[in-house]
Design a protein around this motif. Structure first.
Motif, PDB file in Angstrom:
ATOM      1  N   MET A 168      26.665  26.141  19.128  1.00 25.68           N
ATOM      2  CA  MET A 168      25.279  26.473  18.380  1.00 25.68           C
ATOM      3  C   MET A 168      24.259  25.687  19.065  1.00 25.68           C
ATOM      4  SD  MET A 168      24.300  25.658  14.206  1.00 25.68           S
ATOM      5  CE  MET A 168      25.838  26.378  13.480  1.00 25.68           C
ATOM      6  N   LYS A 169      22.960  26.195  19.192  1.00 28.27           N
ATOM      7  CA  LYS A 169      21.926  25.513  19.559  1.00 28.27           C
ATOM      8  C   LYS A 169      20.435  25.776  19.315  1.00 28.27           C
ATOM      9  CE  LYS A 169      21.996  28.072  24.006  1.00 28.27           C
ATOM     10  NZ  LYS A 169      21.940  28.010  25.531  1.00 28.27           N
ATOM     11  N   ILE A 170      19.599  24.992  19.313  1.00 28.82           N
ATOM     12  CA  ILE A 170      18.357  25.106  18.536  1.00 28.82           C
ATOM     13  C   ILE A 170      17.255  25.398  19.768  1.00 28.82           C
ATOM     14  CG2 ILE A 170      16.583  24.349  16.884  1.00 28.82           C
ATOM     15  CD1 ILE A 170      18.679  22.400  15.966  1.00 28.82           C
ATOM     16  N   LEU A 171      16.604  26.390  19.725  1.00 32.11           N
ATOM     17  CA  LEU A 171      15.658  26.804  20.696  1.00 32.11           C
ATOM     18  C   LEU A 171      14.272  26.772  19.993  1.00 32.11           C
ATOM     19  CD1 LEU A 171      17.167  29.787  22.403  1.00 32.11           C
ATOM     20  CD2 LEU A 171      17.518  27.372  23.242  1.00 32.11           C
ATOM     21  N   ASN A 172      13.338  26.107  20.817  1.00 29.81           N
ATOM     22  CA  ASN A 172      11.897  26.258  20.409  1.00 29.81           C
ATOM     23  C   ASN A 172      11.279  27.496  21.320  1.00 29.81           C
ATOM     24  OD1 ASN A 172       8.966  26.331  20.636  1.00 29.81           O
ATOM     25  ND2 ASN A 172       9.081  24.001  20.071  1.00 29.81           N
ATOM     26  N   LYS A 173      11.381  28.695  20.729  1.00 25.02           N
ATOM     27  CA  LYS A 173      10.714  29.915  21.350  1.00 25.02           C
ATOM     28  C   LYS A 173       9.198  29.704  22.045  1.00 25.02           C
ATOM     29  CE  LYS A 173      11.688  33.292  18.905  1.00 25.02           C
ATOM     30  NZ  LYS A 173      12.083  34.419  17.965  1.00 25.02           N
ATOM     31  N   ASN A 174       8.470  29.167  21.215  1.00 24.03           N
ATOM     32  CA  ASN A 174       7.285  28.922  21.876  1.00 24.03           C
ATOM     33  C   ASN A 174       6.933  28.187  23.069  1.00 24.03           C
ATOM     34  OD1 ASN A 174       6.915  29.207  18.887  1.00 24.03           O
ATOM     35  ND2 ASN A 174       4.846  29.939  19.352  1.00 24.03           N
ATOM     36  N   LYS A 175       8.016  27.341  23.374  1.00 25.02           N
ATOM     37  CA  LYS A 175       8.062  26.330  24.559  1.00 25.02           C
ATOM     38  C   LYS A 175       9.068  26.694  25.440  1.00 25.02           C
ATOM     39  CE  LYS A 175       4.732  23.831  22.787  1.00 25.02           C
ATOM     40  NZ  LYS A 175       4.185  24.266  21.724  1.00 25.02           N
ATOM     41  N   ASN A 176       9.925  27.549  25.010  1.00 25.37           N
ATOM     42  CA  ASN A 176      10.972  28.071  25.892  1.00 25.37           C
ATOM     43  C   ASN A 176      11.894  26.931  26.394  1.00 25.37           C
ATOM     44  OD1 ASN A 176      12.607  29.954  26.951  1.00 25.37           O
ATOM     45  ND2 ASN A 176      11.486  29.855  29.171  1.00 25.37           N
ATOM     46  N   CYS A 177      12.253  26.128  25.376  1.00 20.49           N
ATOM     47  CA  CYS A 177      13.310  24.720  25.471  1.00 20.49           C
ATOM     48  C   CYS A 177      14.155  24.677  24.475  1.00 20.49           C
ATOM     49  CB  CYS A 177      12.082  23.589  25.823  1.00 20.49           C
ATOM     50  SG  CYS A 177      11.361  22.795  24.363  1.00 20.49           S
ATOM     51  N   ILE A 178      14.892  23.735  24.966  1.00 14.35           N
ATOM     52  CA  ILE A 178      16.289  23.573  23.864  1.00 14.35           C
ATOM     53  C   ILE A 178      16.045  22.216  23.307  1.00 14.35           C
ATOM     54  CG2 ILE A 178      18.794  23.120  23.763  1.00 14.35           C
ATOM     55  CD1 ILE A 178      19.088  24.810  26.214  1.00 14.35           C
ATOM     56  N   LEU A 179      16.189  22.166  21.844  1.00 17.06           N
ATOM     57  CA  LEU A 179      15.849  21.065  21.114  1.00 17.06           C
ATOM     58  C   LEU A 179      17.078  20.159  20.923  1.00 17.06           C
ATOM     59  CD1 LEU A 179      13.570  22.263  18.293  1.00 17.06           C
ATOM     60  CD2 LEU A 179      12.929  20.988  20.378  1.00 17.06           C
ATOM     61  N   ALA A 180      18.281  21.094  20.674  1.00 20.20           N
ATOM     62  CA  ALA A 180      19.742  20.358  20.657  1.00 20.20           C
ATOM     63  C   ALA A 180      20.646  21.349  21.059  1.00 20.20           C
ATOM     64  CB  ALA A 180      19.753  19.771  19.291  1.00 20.20           C
ATOM     65  N   GLU A 181      21.899  20.890  21.419  1.00 26.57           N
ATOM     66  CA  GLU A 181      23.032  21.793  21.644  1.00 26.57           C
ATOM     67  C   GLU A 181      24.115  21.667  21.155  1.00 26.57           C
ATOM     68  OE1 GLU A 181      22.749  23.243  26.065  1.00 26.57           O
ATOM     69  OE2 GLU A 181      22.346  21.370  26.290  1.00 26.57           O
ATOM     70  N   GLU A 182      24.375  20.547  20.352  1.00 26.25           N
ATOM     71  CA  GLU A 182      25.310  20.249  19.442  1.00 26.25           C
ATOM     72  C   GLU A 182      24.638  20.065  18.242  1.00 26.25           C
ATOM     73  OE1 GLU A 182      29.171  17.118  19.060  1.00 26.25           O
ATOM     74  OE2 GLU A 182      27.748  16.988  20.869  1.00 26.25           O
ATOM     75  N   ILE A 183      25.106  20.830  17.262  1.00 25.60           N
ATOM     76  CA  ILE A 183      24.398  20.770  15.918  1.00 25.60           C
ATOM     77  C   ILE A 183      25.591  20.689  14.714  1.00 25.60           C
ATOM     78  CG2 ILE A 183      23.401  22.323  14.223  1.00 25.60           C
ATOM     79  CD1 ILE A 183      22.210  21.821  17.118  1.00 25.60           C
ATOM     80  N   PHE A 184      25.316  19.440  14.018  1.00 21.41           N
ATOM     81  CA  PHE A 184      26.086  19.338  12.663  1.00 21.41           C
ATOM     82  C   PHE A 184      25.420  19.806  11.620  1.00 21.41           C
ATOM     83  CE2 PHE A 184      26.238  15.743  15.673  1.00 21.41           C
ATOM     84  CZ  PHE A 184      27.674  15.534  15.924  1.00 21.41           C
ATOM     85  N   LEU A 185      26.267  20.620  10.841  1.00 23.53           N
ATOM     86  CA  LEU A 185      25.506  21.282   9.737  1.00 23.53           C
ATOM     87  C   LEU A 185      25.876  20.586   8.338  1.00 23.53           C
ATOM     88  CD1 LEU A 185      24.032  23.799   8.730  1.00 23.53           C
ATOM     89  CD2 LEU A 185      25.967  25.232   8.899  1.00 23.53           C
ATOM     90  N   ALA A 186      25.084  20.476   7.598  1.00 24.54           N
ATOM     91  CA  ALA A 186      24.862  20.084   6.121  1.00 24.54           C
ATOM     92  C   ALA A 186      24.664  20.969   5.291  1.00 24.54           C
ATOM     93  CB  ALA A 186      24.400  18.480   6.117  1.00 24.54           C
ATOM     94  N   ASP A 187      25.446  21.569   4.635  1.00 25.10           N
ATOM     95  CA  ASP A 187      25.068  22.945   3.912  1.00 25.10           C
ATOM     96  C   ASP A 187      25.686  23.042   2.587  1.00 25.10           C
ATOM     97  OD1 ASP A 187      27.346  23.368   4.770  1.00 25.10           O
ATOM     98  OD2 ASP A 187      27.106  25.497   5.514  1.00 25.10           O
ATOM     99  N   ASN A 188      26.129  21.682   2.014  1.00 25.21           N
ATOM    100  CA  ASN A 188      26.437  21.565   0.858  1.00 25.21           C
ATOM    101  C   ASN A 188      26.207  20.408   0.160  1.00 25.21           C
ATOM    102  OD1 ASN A 188      28.699  19.558   1.124  1.00 25.21           O
ATOM    103  ND2 ASN A 188      29.716  21.090   2.265  1.00 25.21           N
ATOM    104  N   PHE A 189      26.235  19.811  -0.971  1.00 24.33           N
ATOM    105  CA  PHE A 189      25.777  18.462  -1.547  1.00 24.33           C
ATOM    106  C   PHE A 189      26.204  17.349  -1.044  1.00 24.33           C
ATOM    107  CE2 PHE A 189      25.934  15.323  -4.925  1.00 24.33           C
ATOM    108  CZ  PHE A 189      24.587  14.848  -4.900  1.00 24.33           C
TER     109      PHE A 189
END
Length: 113
Positions: free
Chosen positions: A1-22
């Motif tokens: 999983m990665k996070i892209l800034n579409k406006n700047k055409n750049c990658i913010l992060a390529e290794e994502i930790f997901l915290a999706d519960n309490f």
């Protein structure tokens, strides 16, 4: 999983930790000693964060339902808390300096792949 800034055409992060519960959101980055330059944590849902008992500062992006950045906090030091951002649906916690390095701005559109 990665996070892209579409406006700047750049990658913010390529290794994502997901915290999706309490429990995952509650502990967040507390057990981390640092984030590497390509890592990030997504807290979903979330409209505020704290850095109580953390060991390092972070950059924070508040993101709305359309994946647009609605608020940013640079260099959030340990033992701080943000105000509630009502427009935010989730939060991205990044290593310090990523916001400036990528020139990310409020209004930028993000893509999570």
């Amino acid at each position: 999983m990665k996070i892209l800034n579409k406006n700047k055409n750049c990658i913010l992060a390529e290794e994502i930790f997901l915290a999706d519960n309490f429990l995952a959101r509650l502990s967040g980055l507390l057990n981390f000693r640092s984030l590497d330059k390509n890592q990030a944590m997504i807290l979903r849902p979330s409209n505020s964060v704290h850095t109580f008992f953390m060991h390092f500062p972070i950059d924070v992006l508040f993101v709305d339902k359309n994946n647009s950045v609605v608020k940013m906090v640079r260099n959030m030091k340990p033992f701080r808390a943000t105000a509630i951002c009502l427009k935010s649906k989730f939060v991205i916690e990044l290593p310090i300096g990523v916001i400036d390095l990528t020139k990310t701005l409020v209004g930028d559109s993000l893509q999570i792949q």
